[in-house]
Write an enzyme that holds these catalytic residues in place. Structure first.
Site, PDB file in Angstrom:
ATOM      1  N   HIS A  54     -14.540   1.381  -0.691  1.00  0.00           N
ATOM      2  CA  HIS A  54     -13.457   0.434  -0.397  1.00  0.00           C
ATOM      3  C   HIS A  54     -12.337   1.088   0.394  1.00  0.00           C
ATOM      4  O   HIS A  54     -11.243   0.558   0.474  1.00  0.00           O
ATOM      5  CB  HIS A  54     -12.910  -0.172  -1.702  1.00  0.00           C
ATOM      6  CG  HIS A  54     -13.882  -1.118  -2.345  1.00  0.00           C
ATOM      7  ND1 HIS A  54     -13.736  -1.552  -3.654  1.00  0.00           N
ATOM      8  CD2 HIS A  54     -15.022  -1.693  -1.895  1.00  0.00           C
ATOM      9  CE1 HIS A  54     -14.726  -2.366  -3.950  1.00  0.00           C
ATOM     10  NE2 HIS A  54     -15.532  -2.469  -2.909  1.00  0.00           N
ATOM     11  N   SER A  61     -15.292  -3.497 -13.981  1.00  0.00           N
ATOM     12  CA  SER A  61     -15.537  -4.769 -14.676  1.00  0.00           C
ATOM     13  C   SER A  61     -16.782  -5.470 -14.141  1.00  0.00           C
ATOM     14  O   SER A  61     -17.203  -6.497 -14.666  1.00  0.00           O
ATOM     15  CB  SER A  61     -14.318  -5.690 -14.500  1.00  0.00           C
ATOM     16  OG  SER A  61     -14.177  -6.031 -13.119  1.00  0.00           O
ATOM     17  N   TYR A  63       0.824  -1.220   0.000  1.00  0.00           N
ATOM     18  CA  TYR A  63       0.000   0.000   0.000  1.00  0.00           C
ATOM     19  C   TYR A  63       0.852   1.261   0.000  1.00  0.00           C
ATOM     20  O   TYR A  63       0.438   2.286  -0.558  1.00  0.00           O
ATOM     21  CB  TYR A  63      -1.016  -0.038   1.151  1.00  0.00           C
ATOM     22  CG  TYR A  63      -2.136  -0.999   0.847  1.00  0.00           C
ATOM     23  CD1 TYR A  63      -2.121  -2.293   1.335  1.00  0.00           C
ATOM     24  CD2 TYR A  63      -3.165  -0.635  -0.036  1.00  0.00           C
ATOM     25  CE1 TYR A  63      -3.117  -3.212   0.992  1.00  0.00           C
ATOM     26  CE2 TYR A  63      -4.158  -1.540  -0.383  1.00  0.00           C
ATOM     27  CZ  TYR A  63      -4.131  -2.828   0.122  1.00  0.00           C
ATOM     28  OH  TYR A  63      -5.105  -3.720  -0.236  1.00  0.00           O
ATOM     29  N   ASN A  69     -17.399   2.444 -20.263  1.00  0.00           N
ATOM     30  CA  ASN A  69     -16.264   1.563 -20.012  1.00  0.00           C
ATOM     31  C   ASN A  69     -15.447   1.406 -21.289  1.00  0.00           C
ATOM     32  O   ASN A  69     -15.904   1.763 -22.376  1.00  0.00           O
ATOM     33  CB  ASN A  69     -16.787   0.205 -19.515  1.00  0.00           C
ATOM     34  CG  ASN A  69     -15.777  -0.526 -18.656  1.00  0.00           C
ATOM     35  OD1 ASN A  69     -15.266   0.025 -17.686  1.00  0.00           O
ATOM     36  ND2 ASN A  69     -15.460  -1.755 -19.055  1.00  0.00           N
TER      37      ASN A  69
HETATM   38  N1  APR Z   1     -11.276   3.875 -19.673  1.00  0.00           N
HETATM   39  C1  APR Z   1     -12.414   3.255 -19.274  1.00  0.00           C
HETATM   40  N2  APR Z   1     -12.438   1.995 -18.788  1.00  0.00           N
HETATM   41  C2  APR Z   1     -11.254   1.352 -18.686  1.00  0.00           C
HETATM   42  C3  APR Z   1     -10.026   1.934 -19.082  1.00  0.00           C
HETATM   43  C4  APR Z   1     -10.073   3.259 -19.590  1.00  0.00           C
HETATM   44  N3  APR Z   1      -8.961   3.892 -19.996  1.00  0.00           N
HETATM   45  N4  APR Z   1      -9.031   1.022 -18.872  1.00  0.00           N
HETATM   46  C5  APR Z   1      -9.618  -0.077 -18.352  1.00  0.00           C
HETATM   47  N5  APR Z   1     -10.957   0.104 -18.254  1.00  0.00           N
HETATM   48  C6  APR Z   1     -11.972  -0.831 -17.747  1.00  0.00           C
HETATM   49  C7  APR Z   1     -11.687  -2.285 -18.044  1.00  0.00           C
HETATM   50  O1  APR Z   1     -12.274  -2.639 -19.287  1.00  0.00           O
HETATM   51  C8  APR Z   1     -12.392  -2.980 -16.866  1.00  0.00           C
HETATM   52  O2  APR Z   1     -13.735  -3.296 -17.196  1.00  0.00           O
HETATM   53  O3  APR Z   1     -11.952  -0.699 -16.329  1.00  0.00           O
HETATM   54  C9  APR Z   1     -12.376  -1.937 -15.745  1.00  0.00           C
HETATM   55  C10 APR Z   1     -11.410  -2.262 -14.618  1.00  0.00           C
HETATM   56  O4  APR Z   1     -11.864  -3.450 -14.008  1.00  0.00           O
HETATM   57  P1  APR Z   1     -11.105  -3.987 -12.718  1.00  0.00           P
HETATM   58  O5  APR Z   1      -9.645  -3.989 -12.975  1.00  0.00           O
HETATM   59  O6  APR Z   1     -11.788  -5.264 -12.299  1.00  0.00           O
HETATM   60  O7  APR Z   1     -11.354  -2.856 -11.593  1.00  0.00           O
HETATM   61  P2  APR Z   1     -12.648  -2.640 -10.702  1.00  0.00           P
HETATM   62  O8  APR Z   1     -13.887  -3.035 -11.455  1.00  0.00           O
HETATM   63  O9  APR Z   1     -12.580  -1.274 -10.164  1.00  0.00           O
HETATM   64  O10 APR Z   1     -12.413  -3.687  -9.485  1.00  0.00           O
HETATM   65  C11 APR Z   1     -13.366  -3.650  -8.434  1.00  0.00           C
HETATM   66  O11 APR Z   1     -12.007  -5.193  -7.159  1.00  0.00           O
HETATM   67  O12 APR Z   1      -9.890  -5.759  -6.552  1.00  0.00           O
HETATM   68  C12 APR Z   1     -11.036  -5.176  -6.110  1.00  0.00           C
HETATM   69  O13 APR Z   1     -11.241  -3.573  -4.444  1.00  0.00           O
HETATM   70  C13 APR Z   1     -10.774  -3.755  -5.735  1.00  0.00           C
HETATM   71  O14 APR Z   1     -12.144  -1.823  -6.105  1.00  0.00           O
HETATM   72  C14 APR Z   1     -11.602  -2.961  -6.738  1.00  0.00           C
HETATM   73  C15 APR Z   1     -12.675  -3.947  -7.130  1.00  0.00           C
END
Ligand code: APR
Length: 228
Positions: free
Chosen positions: A105, A173, A52, A197
């Site tokens: 979170h 996601s 972190y 997205n």
């Molecule tokens: N613009 C828009 N969307 C984007 C971009 C971008 N430049 N780059 C990536 N993405 C999208 C991807 O297509 C994906 O669907 O952002 C999403 C990221 O997904 P994750 O990596 O799963 O992140 P997130 O959904 O925030 O995860 C949720 O999981 O690990 C835990 O606590 C953590 O808060 C997090 C939670």
């Protein structure tokens, strides 16, 4: 209009903070069980503190992007009508000027005492010897919700989602609950739901409207469409 927005790591991707589940995502480099669970912290508190500290340093050197600024502009244009819920632990929404931000979170810039529950602004690098300003115990931990823990502010989140007229999910996601269930809840309550997205998510079918592309492009365009 009462607008609820849920953001995920994708909104901060173009600020250089990376995401979790994309190619080269954080969870492709670290075992989340080791660095993002209470068990992992109990087993190796130094590893988790270092993890972190590195993310906090990345965050401090990153800048909000056009998507963060567009959401701050939306909130300023519609006072009291915009609730921003973020899964992100970075502070880029706040640094872009958003005021009504719910960090479900937790927050990299906050430290939590595992002994008494007191919170204080985290130093750039936390150490296991840090003492709680309130109780003096050396039981500091990142103020971040780990897997298996309950997200923060769930009552306020439920209330906002139940009463909103518009709901948008940006850069997530849709794989982690309860955040991933909020869109379906808003839809059930009659809200107009939009997914913004890079590509369709796990929960795309829930939304009546979809805008795909980089957040720095699709979010300002969406805000313009709401304010026109
Ligand atoms: N613009 C828009 N969307 C984007 C971009 C971008 N430049 N780059 C990536 N993405 C999208 C991807 O297509 C994906 O669907 O952002 C999403 C990221 O997904 P994750 O990596 O799963 O992140 P997130 O959904 O925030 O995860 C949720 O999981 O690990 C835990 O606590 C953590 O808060 C997090 C939670």
């Amino acid at each position: 209009m009462r607008i609820v927005i849920l953001t995920g790591a994708g909104i901060s991707a173009e600020s250089g903070l990376g995401t979790f589940r994309d190619k080269d995502g954080l969870w492709t480099k670290y075992d989340l069980n080791e660095v993002a669970t209470p068990e992992g912290f109990a087993k190796n508190p130094q590893l988790v503190t270092d993890f972190y500290n590195a993310r906090r340093a990345n965050c401090a050197s990153a800048q909000p992007n056009a998507a963060h600024h567009a959401l701050a502009r939306l909130e300023a244009a519609l006072p009291g009508q915009v609730t921003l819920i973020t899964q992100n632990v970075d502070d880029l929404h706040q640094r872009a000027g958003s005021r009504n931000v719910i960090q479900m979170h937790g927050a990299l810039m906050s430290a939590l005492c595992a002994g008494c529950g007191h919170r204080w602004p985290a130093p750039p690098a936390m150490a296991l010897t840090d003492r709680c300003p309130a109780c003096g115990q050396a039981r500091a931990r990142p103020d971040v919700v780990w897997f298996g823990e309950i997200p923060y502010h769930m009552e306020a989140i439920a209330e906002a989602v139940e009463t909103c007229t518009h709901f948008a999910a940006i850069g997530t996601s849709g794989q982690v609950y309860p955040a991933a269930g909020l869109a379906a809840e808003a839809r059930r309550n009659g809200a107009q739901c939009t997914e913004l997205n890079l590509e369709p998510s796990e929960i795309s079918r829930v939304f009546q409207h979809r805008r795909y592309g980089p957040a720095s492009e699709v979010v300002p365009a969406w805000v313009d469409s709401l304010l026109d």
